[in-house]
Motif scaffolding. Structure first.
Motif, short mmCIF file in Angstrom:
data_model
loop_
_atom_site.label_atom_id
_atom_site.label_comp_id
_atom_site.label_asym_id
_atom_site.label_seq_id
_atom_site.Cartn_x
_atom_site.Cartn_y
_atom_site.Cartn_z
N ARG A 23 1.93 -0.15 3.38
CA ARG A 23 1.74 -1.59 3.39
C ARG A 23 0.30 -1.92 3.77
O ARG A 23 -0.18 -1.51 4.82
N ILE A 24 -0.37 -2.68 2.91
CA ILE A 24 -1.74 -3.12 3.17
C ILE A 24 -1.74 -4.62 3.41
O ILE A 24 -1.10 -5.38 2.68
N LEU A 41 -8.45 -6.72 -4.74
CA LEU A 41 -7.08 -6.76 -5.26
C LEU A 41 -7.02 -6.33 -6.72
O LEU A 41 -6.10 -5.62 -7.13
N GLN A 42 -8.00 -6.74 -7.50
CA GLN A 42 -8.03 -6.38 -8.91
C GLN A 42 -8.20 -4.88 -9.11
O GLN A 42 -7.51 -4.26 -9.92
N HIS A 43 -9.13 -4.28 -8.36
CA HIS A 43 -9.37 -2.84 -8.50
C HIS A 43 -8.16 -2.02 -8.04
O HIS A 43 -7.85 -0.98 -8.62
N SER A 44 -7.48 -2.48 -6.99
CA SER A 44 -6.30 -1.74 -6.52
C SER A 44 -5.21 -1.73 -7.58
O SER A 44 -4.54 -0.72 -7.79
N ARG A 45 -5.04 -2.85 -8.26
CA ARG A 45 -4.03 -2.91 -9.33
C ARG A 45 -4.43 -2.06 -10.52
O ARG A 45 -3.59 -1.37 -11.11
N GLN A 46 -5.71 -2.07 -10.84
CA GLN A 46 -6.19 -1.27 -11.96
C GLN A 46 -5.97 0.22 -11.73
O GLN A 46 -5.78 0.99 -12.68
N GLN A 47 -6.00 0.62 -10.45
CA GLN A 47 -5.80 2.03 -10.12
C GLN A 47 -4.35 2.36 -9.79
O GLN A 47 -4.04 3.43 -9.27
N GLY A 48 -3.45 1.43 -10.06
CA GLY A 48 -2.03 1.69 -9.89
C GLY A 48 -1.55 1.73 -8.45
O GLY A 48 -0.52 2.36 -8.16
N GLY A 73 -0.70 -0.93 -6.62
CA GLY A 73 0.23 -2.00 -6.31
C GLY A 73 -0.44 -3.21 -5.70
O GLY A 73 -1.66 -3.30 -5.63
N GLY A 74 0.40 -4.16 -5.27
CA GLY A 74 -0.10 -5.41 -4.69
C GLY A 74 -0.22 -5.34 -3.19
O GLY A 74 0.40 -4.52 -2.53
N VAL A 75 -1.02 -6.24 -2.64
CA VAL A 75 -1.20 -6.32 -1.20
C VAL A 75 0.05 -6.94 -0.57
O VAL A 75 0.66 -7.84 -1.15
N ASP A 76 0.43 -6.47 0.59
CA ASP A 76 1.64 -6.98 1.25
C ASP A 76 1.41 -8.38 1.80
O ASP A 76 2.20 -9.29 1.56
N MET A 81 -0.11 -10.28 -4.79
CA MET A 81 0.15 -10.58 -3.38
C MET A 81 1.64 -10.82 -3.15
O MET A 81 2.28 -11.58 -3.86
N GLN A 82 2.18 -10.14 -2.12
CA GLN A 82 3.59 -10.28 -1.82
C GLN A 82 3.87 -11.47 -0.90
O GLN A 82 4.78 -12.26 -1.16
N ARG A 83 3.08 -11.58 0.17
CA ARG A 83 3.30 -12.66 1.14
C ARG A 83 1.97 -13.28 1.54
O ARG A 83 0.93 -12.62 1.52
#
Length: 346
Positions: free
Chosen positions: A75-76, A94-101, A103-106, A133-135
């Protein structure tokens, strides 16, 4: 993925019944130390004059390493400082994290200072939702409301609940948003009494700026009261870390005690190699708590106070003294976590 606690160098020496160093499953990424507020309870001394902005590479490396450690349980959360001071960098990460698979930020935290226009709010929340983004978490309390108009907080909360749903909106603390509790324009004793009341309602950890005026105003225990309080369980039980804009790693919320740096070694490797005995200051805190640092500090000229608010207050006060003296430079830092002057009594 690291699955066995025995992969940590400290844990592998222990018997099966001894308490183990927990696996890190969460990481708070401090996007910056800069903030529009200078809250008296801030763990990190954040404020308008503070520095630091995390690089995309550093942030993504933490994310990737946490996935290595905890897999789908990782969880980030994005925090600061105030992340929305650097909106573009927040979106980049956030965009780079998704591009690298990854997931989304908690969770993303904000004090809501920027929420003056409903169209801007909608645009930004829509973008964060698209980026996974989750929350969404809004800080609301007498400390922040010294600096942030409560109308911005309420406007942001209403729009966020509508767009994201109530289950994805966190307000810390909701009672202060719903009641007419504010501190804007307060000063002196009136202000401090309001802040003390809030700290009693929701206890905070007295590190960073919180170990200054607030802790001094709430101090009630002599230093001897903490003689038998080690920090062993704090280090072993921390299920997460905070990583600052420079890559420094703090165990849990123990700001200013550097146990590694992700720019020197990946977070998962830092977990595997963490051993309290490898660092003199950490070793003493682990075994005896701040009481293990007191004799050295006094010998070097530290003046004990008659009372402290907590073990963390005593620890931060001693570490501030050591920092000012240039002691333990590899472990105590960065400068943003420490006052530029000695902590003064209120």
């Amino acid at each position: 993925m690291v699955e066995k606690l025995s992969e940590n160098i400290y844990n592998c020496r222990l018997s099966r019944t001894e308490p183990k160093f927990k696996l890190w499953r969460s990481a708070g990424l401090l996007l910056t130390y800069k903030c529009n507020c200078t809250c008296e309870f801030c763990y990190y001394n954040c404020g308008p004059e503070a520095n630091g902005l995390v690089s995309v590479e550093t942030a993504v490396s933490v994310w990737r390493s946490l996935k290595t450690l905890a897999g789908e349980n990782a969880r980030i959360h994005m925090t600061g400082g105030e992340p929305f001071l650097y909106w573009d960098r927040l979106c980049e990460v956030l965009q780079h994290s998704r591009q690298q698979g990854l997931g989304g930020v908690d969770v993303i935290e904000t004090n809501g200072f920027w929420a003056k226009d409903e169209n801007v709010i909608r645009e930004r929340l829509r973008r964060l939702d698209e980026l996974g983004m989750q929350r969404f978490k809004i800080s609301c309390d007498p400390f922040h409301q010294q600096y942030v108009d409560i109308a911005c907080v309420r406007r942001l909360a209403v729009v966020a609940a509508e767009m994201l749903g109530h289950e994805r909106l966190l307000v810390r603390w909701r009672q202060y948003m719903e009641k007419q509790v504010g501190t804007q324009g307060f000063s002196g004793d009136r202000l401090m009494q309001s802040l003390i009341a809030a700290a009693h309602d929701y206890p905070c950890r007295f590190t960073g700026r919180a170990a200054g005026k607030l802790a001094e105003s709430m101090a009630s225990k002599p230093p001897e009261a903490f003689d038998s309080e080690s920090c062993k369980s704090v280090f072993l039980g921390a299920k997460g870390v905070h990583v600052d804009p420079y890559g420094n790693i703090f165990s849990g919320t123990c700001s200013g005690i550097i146990i590694g740096n992700v720019n020197h070694a990946p977070l998962d490797k830092v977990w595997q190699s963490f051993d309290p005995s490898n660092d003199e200051l950490v070793r003493r805190l682990f075994s005896r708590g701040p009481a293990g640092l007191l004799a050295e500090a006094v010998q070097a000229g530290y003046e004990k106070r008659r009372a402290y608010a907590s073990k963390c207050h005593l620890c931060t006060s001693i570490r501030q003294f050591f920092f000012d003296k240039g002691f333990y430079r590899q472990t105590l830092g960065p400068a943003e976590c420490y006052s530029s002057k000695k902590l003064q009594k209120y």
